[in-house]
Design an enzyme around this catalytic site. Structure first.
Site, mmCIF file in Angstrom:
data_model
loop_
_atom_site.group_PDB
_atom_site.id
_atom_site.type_symbol
_atom_site.label_atom_id
_atom_site.label_comp_id
_atom_site.label_asym_id
_atom_site.label_seq_id
_atom_site.Cartn_x
_atom_site.Cartn_y
_atom_site.Cartn_z
ATOM 1 N N LYS A 52 32.404 18.389 11.318
ATOM 2 C CA LYS A 52 32.110 19.700 11.927
ATOM 3 C C LYS A 52 31.515 19.509 13.324
ATOM 4 O O LYS A 52 31.058 18.400 13.667
ATOM 5 C CB LYS A 52 31.124 20.457 11.037
ATOM 6 C CG LYS A 52 29.774 19.757 10.890
ATOM 7 C CD LYS A 52 28.906 20.408 9.819
ATOM 8 C CE LYS A 52 27.586 19.671 9.666
ATOM 9 N NZ LYS A 52 26.802 20.192 8.523
ATOM 10 N N MET A 84 19.198 20.687 35.404
ATOM 11 C CA MET A 84 20.499 21.005 34.799
ATOM 12 C C MET A 84 21.480 19.833 34.886
ATOM 13 O O MET A 84 22.228 19.568 33.944
ATOM 14 C CB MET A 84 21.104 22.232 35.475
ATOM 15 C CG MET A 84 22.388 22.707 34.807
ATOM 16 S SD MET A 84 23.132 24.140 35.614
ATOM 17 C CE MET A 84 21.956 25.425 35.242
ATOM 18 N N ARG A 116 20.142 28.689 1.869
ATOM 19 C CA ARG A 116 21.019 29.079 2.986
ATOM 20 C C ARG A 116 22.214 29.788 2.357
ATOM 21 O O ARG A 116 22.116 30.952 1.993
ATOM 22 C CB ARG A 116 21.445 27.855 3.807
ATOM 23 C CG ARG A 116 20.286 27.169 4.507
ATOM 24 C CD ARG A 116 20.708 26.156 5.573
ATOM 25 N NE ARG A 116 21.885 25.340 5.266
ATOM 26 C CZ ARG A 116 22.204 24.214 5.866
ATOM 27 N NH1 ARG A 116 21.429 23.731 6.832
ATOM 28 N NH2 ARG A 116 23.287 23.547 5.554
ATOM 29 N N TYR A 157 11.218 19.631 39.808
ATOM 30 C CA TYR A 157 10.671 20.988 39.818
ATOM 31 C C TYR A 157 9.236 21.042 39.301
ATOM 32 O O TYR A 157 8.926 20.479 38.253
ATOM 33 C CB TYR A 157 11.529 21.907 38.951
ATOM 34 C CG TYR A 157 12.925 22.126 39.465
ATOM 35 C CD1 TYR A 157 13.143 22.623 40.750
ATOM 36 C CD2 TYR A 157 14.020 21.848 38.665
ATOM 37 C CE1 TYR A 157 14.434 22.828 41.216
ATOM 38 C CE2 TYR A 157 15.311 22.060 39.116
ATOM 39 C CZ TYR A 157 15.513 22.553 40.396
ATOM 40 O OH TYR A 157 16.784 22.762 40.849
HETATM 41 C C1 LIG Z 1 26.478 19.000 7.800
HETATM 42 C C2 LIG Z 1 26.624 18.952 6.324
HETATM 43 C C3 LIG Z 1 26.749 17.720 5.656
HETATM 44 C C4 LIG Z 1 26.571 16.383 6.356
HETATM 45 O O1 LIG Z 1 25.194 16.076 6.396
HETATM 46 P P1 LIG Z 1 24.661 14.706 7.034
HETATM 47 O O2 LIG Z 1 23.195 14.767 6.877
HETATM 48 O O3 LIG Z 1 25.077 14.741 8.471
HETATM 49 O O4 LIG Z 1 25.306 13.605 6.293
HETATM 50 C C5 LIG Z 1 27.009 17.733 4.301
HETATM 51 N N1 LIG Z 1 27.138 18.901 3.638
HETATM 52 C C6 LIG Z 1 26.995 20.099 4.220
HETATM 53 C C7 LIG Z 1 27.140 21.333 3.416
HETATM 54 C C8 LIG Z 1 26.718 20.163 5.588
HETATM 55 O O5 LIG Z 1 26.555 21.359 6.176
#
Ligand SMILES: *Cc1c(COP(=O)(O)O)cnc(C)c1O
Length: 381
Positions: free
Chosen positions: A43, A320, A141, A272
């Site tokens: 992802k 930036m 969640r 800055y």
């Molecule tokens: C992102 C995610 C993972 C991967 O988790 P890691 O800690 O990066 O191995 C696994 N399962 C779900 C549902 C996730 O959202």
């Protein structure tokens, strides 16, 4: 590992992504969790590393599944010609599931509403949708609340009998809070599996663990583990455990070249707001990456980079496009290589070091590397 010796002229800025390291990490993790199978989580553009090349590398090294959050991410992998089992689990409330079902994308289900919408979409596409029912075991969640689980599994069994859906998986996600709380989630998941089986479901895969659970909670491995951060060679724990301690190798090296060097006198303010002033004559090196490139402004005055064989402190505010490093009296020149992070075994900071400097974690550091930073792949796509 990429060092200055690899190239006469280091690039202005680039993220080097070592696909051999992805393969080694996946092989090591898959061997550690066997006989459980491995899903590579790609992802968010493979945590900033590039979804398609990382997915291919992971599959070639023994991952049998791919996982993403959004359907759009899954469709992009299919567009690239990747046919492996692929699960997407985070859906827009009004999602059209038809294209995903048509492209053989497995769908996570977190509510009765999603189950019905997926079933309806399957009917219109004329296919059986493959789903993984997600139980909320305590992360709070997504996932079906335990109180609704008996209803959802019963309805899923009906829809499966009608060949609208196939319940291919049952899953949940750990909060990685404490051994006790992980154990409570594990027990809640096992109860959910028993309830699903009592309703007549016979899922091919039960999966609970991400990298942390896969490594430290063998009982959470079930049939499949979802490996994200470990594939990228970054430890999941945040407790000082290094990649090398886990037999993993960092995949991304973020580097660039010194854009300018200047000599300053004591009392000279830098960047800055002049949050830092020199207390001695010194040299400053200008690094051409900034928060547009994902370098956290929060790490101003705290991060470090590797130049000419030593770690050098960021001084003043990260801007930036650029920030400034105090290089003292060392003979640093314009054009020298700067490594922001990479494999700490080389001496360079790790992504986790930048995470610490920004009150964050290595996950966020690599994932936020911006689109302006070209990715260069080692190890062949
Ligand atoms: C992102 C995610 C993972 C991967 O988790 P890691 O800690 O990066 O191995 C696994 N399962 C779900 C549902 C996730 O959202």
């Amino acid at each position: 590992m990429t060092t200055a010796s690899d190239a006469a002229a280091p690039p202005f800025r680039e993220a080097v992504v070592d696909l051999d390291a992805v393969r080694e990490n996946i092989r090591a993790l898959a061997a550690a969790v066997a006989p459980a199978r491995t899903m590579a989580v790609v992802k968010a553009n493979a945590y900033g590393h590039g979804a398609v090349p990382v997915a291919r590398a992971a599959l070639s090294a023994g991952a049998e599944w791919l996982g993403v959050a959004d359907i759009a991410e899954a469709l992009a992998l299919r567009e690239a010609g990747i046919g492996a089992p692929l699960l997407a689990w985070l859906h827009d409330p009004g999602a059209d599931f038809g294209p995903a079902i048509a492209r053989d994308i497995d769908l996570g289900v977190s509510s009765r509403e999603q189950l019905e919408a997926i079933s309806d979409a399957a009917a219109s596409v004329g296919r059986t949708a493959r789903v993984h029912l997600k139980l909320d075991t305590g992360l709070s969640r997504s996932g079906v609340a335990p109180g609704h689980w008996p209803d959802v599994v019963a309805r899923a069994a009906e829809l499966e009998a009608a060949e609208r859906i196939l319940v291919r998986g049952l899953f949940s996600h750990l909060a990685n809070t404490s051994p006790e709380e992980d154990a409570a989630q594990l027990a809640a998941f096992e109860l959910g599996v028993v309830q699903a089986e009592a309703a007549g479901l016979r899922p091919e895969v039960r999966h609970l663990a991400s990298t942390a659970g896969a490594l430290r909670l063998p009982a959470a491995r079930f049939d499949l583990v979802r490996i994200g951060i470990g594939a990228y060679g970054i430890p999941p724990f945040g407790d000082g455990t290094t990649a090398a301690d886990l037999g993993l190798r960092p995949v991304m090296t973020l580097r660039g070249r010194v854009a300018a060097v200047r000599r300053i006198e004591p009392g000279t303010g830098v960047s800055y707001g002049h949050t830092w002033r020199a207390d001695r004559p010194t040299n400053l090196a200008l690094v051409p990456l900034g928060y547009a490139d994902g370098i956290p402004r929060q790490a101003s005055g705290r991060g470090e980079v590797w130049i000419a064989g030593a770690r050098r402190p960021v001084v003043g505010r990260i801007a930036m496009d650029q920030f400034v490093v105090d290089v003292g009296d060392d003979p640093i020149e314009t054009g020298d290589e700067v490594v922001l992070f990479g494999d700490p075994l080389t001496g360079a900071p790790s992504a986790d070091d930048w995470g610490d400097a920004a009150d964050s974690i290595g996950y966020e550091i690599v994932t936020r590397i911006g689109a302006r930073v070209p990715r260069r792949y080692l190890g062949g796509e």
